[in-house]
Enzyme design. Structure first.
Site, PDB file in Angstrom:
ATOM      1  N   LYS A 198      -9.282  -8.929  -4.033  1.00  0.00           N
ATOM      2  CA  LYS A 198      -9.005  -7.889  -5.031  1.00  0.00           C
ATOM      3  C   LYS A 198     -10.291  -7.477  -5.751  1.00  0.00           C
ATOM      4  O   LYS A 198     -11.369  -7.869  -5.357  1.00  0.00           O
ATOM      5  CB  LYS A 198      -7.915  -8.368  -5.985  1.00  0.00           C
ATOM      6  CG  LYS A 198      -6.635  -8.851  -5.272  1.00  0.00           C
ATOM      7  CD  LYS A 198      -5.845  -7.724  -4.593  1.00  0.00           C
ATOM      8  CE  LYS A 198      -4.821  -8.208  -3.573  1.00  0.00           C
ATOM      9  NZ  LYS A 198      -3.653  -8.893  -4.119  1.00  0.00           N
TER      10      LYS A 198
HETATM   11  C1  LIG Z   1      -2.294  -9.396  -3.733  1.00  0.00           C
HETATM   12  C2  LIG Z   1      -1.020  -8.781  -4.174  1.00  0.00           C
HETATM   13  C3  LIG Z   1      -0.022  -9.486  -4.844  1.00  0.00           C
HETATM   14  C4  LIG Z   1      -0.063 -10.958  -5.018  1.00  0.00           C
HETATM   15  O1  LIG Z   1      -1.213 -11.394  -5.624  1.00  0.00           O
HETATM   16  P1  LIG Z   1      -1.526 -12.957  -5.705  1.00  0.00           P
HETATM   17  O2  LIG Z   1      -2.502 -13.039  -6.839  1.00  0.00           O
HETATM   18  O3  LIG Z   1      -2.149 -13.313  -4.392  1.00  0.00           O
HETATM   19  O4  LIG Z   1      -0.277 -13.678  -5.939  1.00  0.00           O
HETATM   20  C5  LIG Z   1       1.080  -8.803  -5.307  1.00  0.00           C
HETATM   21  N1  LIG Z   1       1.215  -7.481  -5.106  1.00  0.00           N
HETATM   22  C6  LIG Z   1       0.281  -6.770  -4.436  1.00  0.00           C
HETATM   23  C7  LIG Z   1       0.483  -5.303  -4.272  1.00  0.00           C
HETATM   24  C8  LIG Z   1      -0.849  -7.397  -3.929  1.00  0.00           C
HETATM   25  O5  LIG Z   1      -1.749  -6.695  -3.245  1.00  0.00           O
END
Ligand SMILES: *Cc1c(COP(=O)(O)O)cnc(C)c1O
Length: 387
Positions: A198
């Site tokens: 991210k």
């Molecule tokens: C990455 C992601 C999540 C989950 O994130 P985590 O921190 O890995 O639990 C949820 N929703 C979307 C759209 C994502 O891209």
């Protein structure tokens, strides 16, 4: 023409963290300190993100998945409730409702933005109202870092009386209407992810932002077993006393993670600028290829650079990129077609815009640490595969 070559000679992922010496030093400092968890860096990280987003409360947790779960619980989603989200998302956006015993349904996407379609949402709400099956919560997802039309969704939320959780896992630093995503101007809660692919990372981690003290308090208690330490009660019964008032979880972020998150957060503006420049550069490099490119958007956080390729050629192009060491990806296979969602009755054709997009989707590498040479190599390889 000779084959394009990858000068770096290591695979190019679709996304990767950028960790500098100061990030490492921040983590090491915590390891030498008194608190590895439940220490001072958690509130500091929360306060920094809340201030940036103009939100009055932030609750840091160990993942965005946990944040989505707590958000659903705080908003009262439970058995007999419906939660709606986009089929073009990571499974976590839908699973959070199931953790609470709620039922999940989806709203098809807008083919241009790839976000939940406001028109489709409005149509579905009208029908749901007639049937007495309105959703308790709707979870718009800011796909690839581009904000949904939150003003329109907020209007519908008032009209049809549902709560809104923004899944902004892709979108810390993005804006809607000149305001930061996370200010919850049109939603109850906004969730960020700090997974390494991210925009910024804490290793694993997430955060829920809200303007409502009651929701913040509930999420705060639920992230730590549902335990509340009430100073008035402690004065009466002893400083050791606490109460578990409802069943919660251990969803805590550690101080080690918060230190990394805080250090990364200081570079958010730089990361966003690099991502925007890389997106603009792809636009030039790929302009004459038979691809459909994402619309320009200076307000997007550009978590993903997603192009659309003719469905009949997508597999060959994808395999060709992978063979060249370019770890292209597909975001997303529609959630409703996952085997674990089929038993609820979902099938092909339910959400045609999300399904036809998924046949053509191709995510190209884009991350601040990507070099211009790597980006040139991605473009040259795509060209050799397409022309
Ligand atoms: C990455 C992601 C999540 C989950 O994130 P985590 O921190 O890995 O639990 C949820 N929703 C979307 C759209 C994502 O891209």
């Amino acid at each position: 023409m000779s084959e394009p070559t990858n000068q770096a000679a290591r695979p190019i992922p679709y996304g990767r963290q950028q960790i500098d010496e100061d990030d490492i030093a921040a983590v090491v400092a915590v390891l030498r300190s008194d608190f590895l968890t439940q220490g001072p860096l958690i509130p500091r990280f929360e306060e920094a993100v809340a201030a940036y987003c103009d939100a009055s409360h932030a609750v840091a947790v160990n993942s965005a998945t946990s944040a989505l779960h707590l958000a659903c619980l705080a908003l009262g989603a439970g058995p007999n409730d419906m939660v709606w989200t986009s089929p073009n998302t990571f499974v976590a956006s839908a699973n959070c409702a199931r953790y609470c015993g709620a039922k999940v349904d989806f709203v098809d996407i807008d083919a241009a933005t790839l976000n939940l379609s406001v028109t489709a949402l409005e149509d579905k709400l009208r029908v749901a109202k007639q049937r007495g099956r309105l959703p308790k919560v709707v979870i718009p997802v800011h796909f690839s870092g581009r904000s949904c039309d939150m003003a329109a969704i907020g209007d519908l939320a008032r009209q049809y009386d549902f709560a809104v959780i923004e899944d902004a896992s892709h979108a810390i630093g993005a804006q809607f209407d000149g305001r930061p995503v996370g200010d919850c101007a049109y939603s109850d809660i906004t969730v960020f992810s700090f997974h390494p692919v991210k925009i910024i990372t804490s290793g694993e981690g997430g955060m829920a932002l809200t303007q409502r003290p009651d929701l913040a308090q509930t999420m705060l208690a639920l992230r730590s077993h549902g335990i509340v330490r009430d100073p008035a009660q402690q004065a009466k019964d002893g400083a050791w006393s606490y109460e578990q008032r409802r069943l919660g979880f251990n969803y805590r972020l550690t101080d080690i993670q918060a230190a990394l998150g805080l250090s990364q957060f200081a570079k958010l503006a730089q990361f966003l600028e690099q991502r925007r420049q890389q997106a603009a550069r792809y636009r030039l490099l790929l302009a004459d290829l038979p691809l459909s490119l994402p619309p320009e958007d200076d307000m997007s956080a550009w978590h993903l650079y997603v192009v659309r390729v003719d469905a009949a050629r997508r597999r060959a192009v994808f395999d060709g990129l992978r063979a060249a060491g370019i770890q292209a990806n597909v975001h997303y296979q529609p959630v409703h077609l996952q085997p674990d969602y089929r038993p609820f009755g979902f099938k092909e054709g339910d959400f045609p815009a999300a399904e036809s997009y998924a046949q053509e989707a191709l995510t190209l590498p884009l991350f601040p640490a990507m070099t211009m040479a790597e980006q040139d190599f991605v473009a040259a390889t795509l060209r050799s595969l397409l022309i």
